[in-house]
Design a protein around this motif. Sequence first.
Motif, PDB file in Angstrom:
ATOM      1  N   ALA A  72       5.717   5.028  -1.765  1.00 17.28           N
ATOM      2  CA  ALA A  72       6.588   5.821  -0.382  1.00 17.28           C
ATOM      3  C   ALA A  72       7.641   4.333  -0.139  1.00 17.28           C
ATOM      4  CB  ALA A  72       5.620   5.625   1.225  1.00 17.28           C
ATOM      5  N   ASP A  73       8.325   4.208   0.295  1.00 20.35           N
ATOM      6  CA  ASP A  73       9.185   3.149   0.948  1.00 20.35           C
ATOM      7  C   ASP A  73       9.499   2.775   2.544  1.00 20.35           C
ATOM      8  OD1 ASP A  73      10.273   0.648   1.388  1.00 20.35           O
ATOM      9  OD2 ASP A  73      12.141   1.926   0.617  1.00 20.35           O
ATOM     10  N   ILE A  74       8.349   2.748   3.144  1.00 21.02           N
ATOM     11  CA  ILE A  74       8.536   2.777   5.096  1.00 21.02           C
ATOM     12  C   ILE A  74       8.960   1.575   5.610  1.00 21.02           C
ATOM     13  CG2 ILE A  74       6.649   3.057   7.165  1.00 21.02           C
ATOM     14  CD1 ILE A  74       7.493   5.430   4.502  1.00 21.02           C
ATOM     15  N   LYS A  75      10.449   1.550   5.960  1.00 18.40           N
ATOM     16  CA  LYS A  75      10.248   0.908   7.003  1.00 18.40           C
ATOM     17  C   LYS A  75      10.425   1.319   8.546  1.00 18.40           C
ATOM     18  CE  LYS A  75      14.655  -1.106   3.760  1.00 18.40           C
ATOM     19  NZ  LYS A  75      13.216  -0.534   2.520  1.00 18.40           N
ATOM     20  N   ALA A  76       9.531   1.215   9.244  1.00 16.40           N
ATOM     21  CA  ALA A  76       9.315   1.347  10.921  1.00 16.40           C
ATOM     22  C   ALA A  76       7.912   0.945  11.259  1.00 16.40           C
ATOM     23  CB  ALA A  76       8.914   3.339  10.175  1.00 16.40           C
ATOM     24  N   GLU A  77       8.068   0.756  12.220  1.00 23.78           N
ATOM     25  CA  GLU A  77       7.044   0.306  13.862  1.00 23.78           C
ATOM     26  C   GLU A  77       6.049   1.811  13.324  1.00 23.78           C
ATOM     27  OE1 GLU A  77       6.811  -2.816  14.599  1.00 23.78           O
ATOM     28  OE2 GLU A  77       8.895  -2.936  13.979  1.00 23.78           O
ATOM     29  N   THR A  78       4.820   1.316  13.076  1.00 18.33           N
ATOM     30  CA  THR A  78       3.963   2.293  12.650  1.00 18.33           C
ATOM     31  C   THR A  78       3.233   2.332  13.995  1.00 18.33           C
ATOM     32  OG1 THR A  78       3.094   0.876  11.268  1.00 18.33           O
ATOM     33  CG2 THR A  78       4.602   2.741  10.146  1.00 18.33           C
ATOM     34  N   SER A  79       2.453   3.298  14.277  1.00 19.06           N
ATOM     35  CA  SER A  79       0.826   3.173  15.039  1.00 19.06           C
ATOM     36  C   SER A  79       0.248   4.509  14.976  1.00 19.06           C
ATOM     37  CB  SER A  79       1.222   2.714  17.077  1.00 19.06           C
ATOM     38  OG  SER A  79       2.075   4.285  17.403  1.00 19.06           O
ATOM     39  N   ALA A  80      -1.069   4.024  14.773  1.00 17.36           N
ATOM     40  CA  ALA A  80      -2.096   5.536  14.592  1.00 17.36           C
ATOM     41  C   ALA A  80      -3.377   4.865  14.322  1.00 17.36           C
ATOM     42  CB  ALA A  80      -2.288   6.193  12.853  1.00 17.36           C
ATOM     43  N   LYS A  81      -4.605   5.579  14.579  1.00 17.99           N
ATOM     44  CA  LYS A  81      -5.833   5.394  15.027  1.00 17.99           C
ATOM     45  C   LYS A  81      -6.921   4.863  13.383  1.00 17.99           C
ATOM     46  CE  LYS A  81     -10.709   7.740  15.603  1.00 17.99           C
ATOM     47  NZ  LYS A  81     -10.665   9.101  15.943  1.00 17.99           N
ATOM     48  N   THR A  82      -5.655   5.122  12.487  1.00 20.23           N
ATOM     49  CA  THR A  82      -6.281   4.782  10.963  1.00 20.23           C
ATOM     50  C   THR A  82      -4.766   4.444  10.060  1.00 20.23           C
ATOM     51  OG1 THR A  82      -8.473   5.683  11.189  1.00 20.23           O
ATOM     52  CG2 THR A  82      -7.916   4.909   9.505  1.00 20.23           C
ATOM     53  N   VAL A  83      -4.549   3.246   9.774  1.00 17.47           N
ATOM     54  CA  VAL A  83      -3.223   3.144   8.530  1.00 17.47           C
ATOM     55  C   VAL A  83      -4.688   3.013   7.654  1.00 17.47           C
ATOM     56  CG1 VAL A  83      -1.117   2.134   8.422  1.00 17.47           C
ATOM     57  CG2 VAL A  83      -2.100   2.789  10.700  1.00 17.47           C
ATOM     58  N   VAL A  84      -3.963   3.916   6.221  1.00 19.47           N
ATOM     59  CA  VAL A  84      -4.274   3.828   5.092  1.00 19.47           C
ATOM     60  C   VAL A  84      -2.566   3.278   4.191  1.00 19.47           C
ATOM     61  CG1 VAL A  84      -5.143   4.141   2.772  1.00 19.47           C
ATOM     62  CG2 VAL A  84      -6.142   4.824   5.107  1.00 19.47           C
ATOM     63  N   ILE A  85      -2.574   1.997   3.488  1.00 20.54           N
ATOM     64  CA  ILE A  85      -1.345   1.773   2.974  1.00 20.54           C
ATOM     65  C   ILE A  85      -1.417   1.892   1.624  1.00 20.54           C
ATOM     66  CG2 ILE A  85       0.763  -0.033   2.715  1.00 20.54           C
ATOM     67  CD1 ILE A  85      -0.545  -0.842   6.115  1.00 20.54           C
ATOM     68  N   MET A  86      -0.566   1.963   0.712  1.00 17.07           N
ATOM     69  CA  MET A  86      -0.889   2.176  -0.892  1.00 17.07           C
ATOM     70  C   MET A  86       0.128   1.956  -1.255  1.00 17.07           C
ATOM     71  SD  MET A  86      -3.088   5.479  -2.204  1.00 17.07           S
ATOM     72  CE  MET A  86      -3.059   6.906  -0.996  1.00 17.07           C
ATOM     73  N   LYS A  98      -8.496   0.802  12.165  1.00 14.80           N
ATOM     74  CA  LYS A  98      -8.427   0.509  11.064  1.00 14.80           C
ATOM     75  C   LYS A  98      -6.760   0.893  10.337  1.00 14.80           C
ATOM     76  CE  LYS A  98     -10.993   0.177   6.852  1.00 14.80           C
ATOM     77  NZ  LYS A  98     -12.212   0.870   6.113  1.00 14.80           N
ATOM     78  N   VAL A  99      -6.882  -1.266   9.546  1.00 17.18           N
ATOM     79  CA  VAL A  99      -5.588  -0.728   9.098  1.00 17.18           C
ATOM     80  C   VAL A  99      -6.685  -1.496   7.572  1.00 17.18           C
ATOM     81  CG1 VAL A  99      -3.605  -2.344   8.232  1.00 17.18           C
ATOM     82  CG2 VAL A  99      -3.896  -1.465  10.464  1.00 17.18           C
ATOM     83  N   GLU A 100      -6.395  -0.599   5.497  1.00 12.13           N
ATOM     84  CA  GLU A 100      -6.225  -0.969   4.619  1.00 12.13           C
ATOM     85  C   GLU A 100      -5.400  -0.896   4.204  1.00 12.13           C
ATOM     86  OE1 GLU A 100      -9.346   1.396   1.737  1.00 12.13           O
ATOM     87  OE2 GLU A 100      -9.504   1.573   3.519  1.00 12.13           O
ATOM     88  N   ILE A 101      -5.024  -2.189   3.225  1.00 10.94           N
ATOM     89  CA  ILE A 101      -3.916  -1.987   2.344  1.00 10.94           C
ATOM     90  C   ILE A 101      -5.015  -2.033   1.281  1.00 10.94           C
ATOM     91  CG2 ILE A 101      -2.067  -3.767   1.564  1.00 10.94           C
ATOM     92  CD1 ILE A 101      -1.940  -5.020   4.515  1.00 10.94           C
ATOM     93  N   ARG A 102      -4.575  -0.670   0.243  1.00 10.71           N
ATOM     94  CA  ARG A 102      -4.940  -0.874  -1.129  1.00 10.71           C
ATOM     95  C   ARG A 102      -4.070  -2.243  -1.917  1.00 10.71           C
ATOM     96  NH1 ARG A 102      -6.861   4.514  -0.952  1.00 10.71           N
ATOM     97  NH2 ARG A 102      -8.474   4.651   0.748  1.00 10.71           N
ATOM     98  N   ALA A 103      -4.756  -2.215  -3.481  1.00  8.44           N
ATOM     99  CA  ALA A 103      -3.906  -2.309  -4.381  1.00  8.44           C
ATOM    100  C   ALA A 103      -2.296  -2.424  -4.581  1.00  8.44           C
ATOM    101  CB  ALA A 103      -5.357  -2.063  -5.193  1.00  8.44           C
TER     102      ALA A 103
END
Length: 140
Positions: A72-86, A98-103
Motif C-alpha cells: 500500500a501507498d497511503i498519503k493521508a492523515e490517519t486516525s484509528a483505534k489501532t494502526v498496523v503499518i506494513m 496502538k501504532v505498530e510499524i512492521r518490518a
Amino acid sequence: MWKRDESNAAAAHQSSSPPPMARDAADKLVMNLGKSVMIKGELSGSEDLTLYGRMEGSVKLPEYTLTIGPDADIKAETSAKTVVIMGGVTGNVIAGEKVEIRATGSVTGDVASPRFAIQDGGCMRGKVATSKSDLKQNRA
C-alpha cells in the motif's frame, strides 16, 4: 410410530438458520480494499479495514483497526483505534490504543499513540508522542 411430516418440518427448520460458525464469521467481517484500488478523499467506517492500494486524503476509524498492507501507498492523515503499518504511509498517524510499524512498513510523518512499536526493518521519519498531554494536542 414414525411421522414423516414432523421429521421433514424439523429438518427444514434447522436448514433455514445459518450455522453458528457462519454467523460468527459474518460478525468478524473485515473490509479489504485491493491493490488496484485508488481512493481520493475522506474514508471513514465502523469496521476493521485493510488497505492494499493507494489512498490520498484522510482515514478515520476511531473505534476500529486500520491495517496498511505491504504494497500500500497511503498519503493521508490517519486516525484509528489501532494502526498496523506494513506498507508506506506519508502523513500523521493518530491511534487511540496502538501504532505498530512492521518490518516492511514506513511512516513519514508524526505519530501520536499511547503505545508505539516498530519492528526491525521498519522505518519512521517524524516525531512520536506517547504522553497523554501530547495526544490531546494532536487530536484537537
